[in-house]
Design a protein around this motif. Structure first.
Motif, short mmCIF file in Angstrom:
data_model
loop_
_atom_site.label_atom_id
_atom_site.label_comp_id
_atom_site.label_asym_id
_atom_site.label_seq_id
_atom_site.Cartn_x
_atom_site.Cartn_y
_atom_site.Cartn_z
N THR A 127 0.85 -1.19 0.00
CA THR A 127 0.00 0.00 0.00
C THR A 127 0.89 1.24 0.00
OG1 THR A 127 -0.07 0.18 2.41
CG2 THR A 127 -1.73 -1.24 1.35
N LYS A 128 0.31 2.37 -0.33
CA LYS A 128 1.07 3.62 -0.34
C LYS A 128 1.60 3.92 1.07
CE LYS A 128 2.61 7.50 -2.15
NZ LYS A 128 1.67 8.59 -2.51
N VAL A 129 0.81 3.64 2.08
CA VAL A 129 1.24 3.89 3.46
C VAL A 129 2.43 3.01 3.82
CG1 VAL A 129 0.58 3.68 5.89
CG2 VAL A 129 -1.03 4.66 4.24
N ALA A 130 2.37 1.73 3.45
CA ALA A 130 3.47 0.81 3.76
C ALA A 130 4.74 1.21 3.01
CB ALA A 130 3.07 -0.62 3.38
N TYR A 131 4.56 1.62 1.76
CA TYR A 131 5.71 2.06 0.95
C TYR A 131 6.37 3.29 1.58
CZ TYR A 131 8.02 4.69 -2.79
OH TYR A 131 8.92 5.42 -3.53
N GLU A 138 0.77 6.62 -13.09
CA GLU A 138 0.97 5.18 -13.23
C GLU A 138 1.64 4.60 -11.99
OE1 GLU A 138 3.36 2.03 -16.15
OE2 GLU A 138 3.21 4.14 -16.70
N PHE A 139 2.61 5.32 -11.46
CA PHE A 139 3.28 4.87 -10.25
C PHE A 139 2.32 4.85 -9.07
CE2 PHE A 139 5.85 5.99 -6.42
CZ PHE A 139 6.56 4.80 -6.32
N GLU A 140 1.52 5.89 -8.92
CA GLU A 140 0.56 5.95 -7.81
C GLU A 140 -0.46 4.81 -7.90
OE1 GLU A 140 0.61 7.99 -5.20
OE2 GLU A 140 2.48 8.87 -5.93
N ASN A 141 -0.84 4.47 -9.11
CA ASN A 141 -1.84 3.40 -9.31
C ASN A 141 -1.29 2.01 -9.09
OD1 ASN A 141 -3.79 5.32 -9.89
ND2 ASN A 141 -3.50 5.18 -12.12
N SER A 142 0.02 1.91 -8.93
CA SER A 142 0.64 0.59 -8.78
C SER A 142 0.52 0.05 -7.35
CB SER A 142 2.12 0.65 -9.18
OG SER A 142 2.88 1.42 -8.26
N PHE A 143 0.13 0.90 -6.42
CA PHE A 143 0.07 0.46 -5.02
C PHE A 143 -1.16 -0.40 -4.76
CE2 PHE A 143 2.56 4.43 -4.74
CZ PHE A 143 3.72 3.90 -4.16
N GLY A 144 -1.04 -1.26 -3.76
CA GLY A 144 -2.15 -2.09 -3.35
C GLY A 144 -3.15 -1.29 -2.53
N LYS A 145 -4.31 -1.85 -2.35
CA LYS A 145 -5.38 -1.17 -1.60
C LYS A 145 -5.41 -1.65 -0.16
CE LYS A 145 -6.54 0.82 -5.41
NZ LYS A 145 -6.16 2.22 -5.65
#
Length: 361
Positions: A304-308, A354-361
């Motif tokens: 997820t974006k938070v985990a990244y 595209e990079f932002e959309n690569s994260f999990g939910k």
């Protein structure tokens, strides 16, 4: 009359000298040069690989475009000089060109270790922007030049990331895992996350993963197929920690200075052309690795974006901070990275999205 004879003699001498000078320039323009290209890598497997563009295709085009005035002999797998020794050999002009990873010379040119910092880059275009169009890249190239070495090109070598036999979705999942420590810069990160440290040669990683001596590694994703690591890992984690890894082709400044300007231009222009052509091959290699993973029952974990952001921030506080201590140039590179990345994102909204959309939910 004597005056006219003296004047005629002077004019004749001037014309003779001019003719001789013109002849020497003509002869110089036909001079040929044989250069030694030492590569840390084996021969390329596929001609579309970025490494092939930076090596075999580069050599072919330089010889062709110089009409044979420049001939380049390639020596693979560091035949002419070892990985560490190759820098001094290049600076002295013992070898003329070298293909290597910037981190290999990190002890003598610490700025080169920048390209191994986890989560410093987003994709191939972003990587070349940072190295070619910002003060970050200038710091590295100036350090190389001070050593007597000129950067000719960078080549992207596909994504390198976490591969493991246990799922890694966030920082907390790292606790208790035993992983290979490939750089002292990461020692503090391992300590803070509770990772057990192992130092195992790359060639022995398969066996270590098979026996459980290692729980995970950071390695190129294409090694799932090339090194058969799909047989001993069950998960890979995205985003990749380095996306992509970078190689560098460098030239001895002593050699460059010996060449006529037209040949210098051919070499420099061809190297830059191969740098840009390597982008597609790097992307293809990464995509094929993801397809191979899916076909071989390897689960692809999208953080997820938070985990990244959590794992990246921890690397900034540890790995990046350790790198910044190496030199004034290294500190400047770290200080500028996030600012330059945000600038690149604004100038390239499609790739940023595209990079932002690569994260999990």
């Amino acid at each position: 009359m004597k005056k006219f004879k003296g004047l005629f003699l002077i004019v004749s001498i001037i014309l003779l000298l001019a003719a001789c000078d013109g002849g020497s320039k003509q002869a110089s323009s036909e001079e040929t040069f044989t250069l030694k290209y030492n590569s840390a890598f084996p021969p390329s497997i596929e001609e579309w690989h970025a490494k092939a563009k930076a090596t075999e295709e580069f050599v072919r085009l330089v010889e062709e475009r110089s009409n044979g005035r420049v001939k380049i002999d390639i020596f693979y797998s560091n035949q002419l000089a070892g990985q560490v020794e190759s820098l001094d050999a290049l600076a002295k002009g013992t070898i003329d060109l070298q293909n290597i990873t910037p981190t290999a010379w990190g002890d003598k040119i610490p700025e080169g270790s920048f390209t191994a910092l986890p989560y410093w880059n987003i994709n191939e275009e972003h990587s070349l922007y940072i190295m070619r169009e910002t003060e970050i890249g200038k710091q590295y190239e100036e350090a190389m030049e001070n050593y007597g070495v000129k950067v000719l090109s960078y080549w992207p070598g596909s994504a390198t990331g976490l591969m493991s036999n246990k799922p890694i979705k966030n920082v907390s999942d790292l606790k208790g895992l035993t992983m290979n420590l490939t750089s002292d810069l990461m020692a503090d990160f391992y300590k803070q996350t509770g990772i057990g440290v192992a130092t195992i040669p790359y060639a022995e990683q398969y066996e270590a993963l098979l026996r459980g001596t290692l729980d995970g590694i950071q390695f190129p994703f294409y090694s799932l197929e090339d090194y058969k690591l799909a047989e001993v890992v069950d998960y890979i984690t995205k985003p990749a920690t380095i996306s992509p890894a970078l190689g560098v082709v460098a030239m001895s400044q002593k050699t460059m200075d010996k060449l006529p300007e037209d040949l210098q231009k051919i070499i420099i222009d061809t190297a830059l052309e191969m740098e840009n052509e390597g982008l597609a091959g790097s992307k293809k290699l990464t995509e094929e690795a993801y397809i191979y993973a899916q076909e071989n029952d390897i689960e692809i974990i999208n953080m997820t974006k938070v985990a990244y952001e959590e794992i990246r921030e921890l690397h900034k506080e540890t790995t990046w901070a350790n790198f910044a201590k190496k030199s004034d140039g290294a500190k400047k590179m770290v200080d500028l990275l996030d600012e330059e990345t945000e600038k690149w994102k604004k100038e390239n909204p499609g790739m940023a999205e595209e990079f932002e959309n690569s994260f999990g939910k």
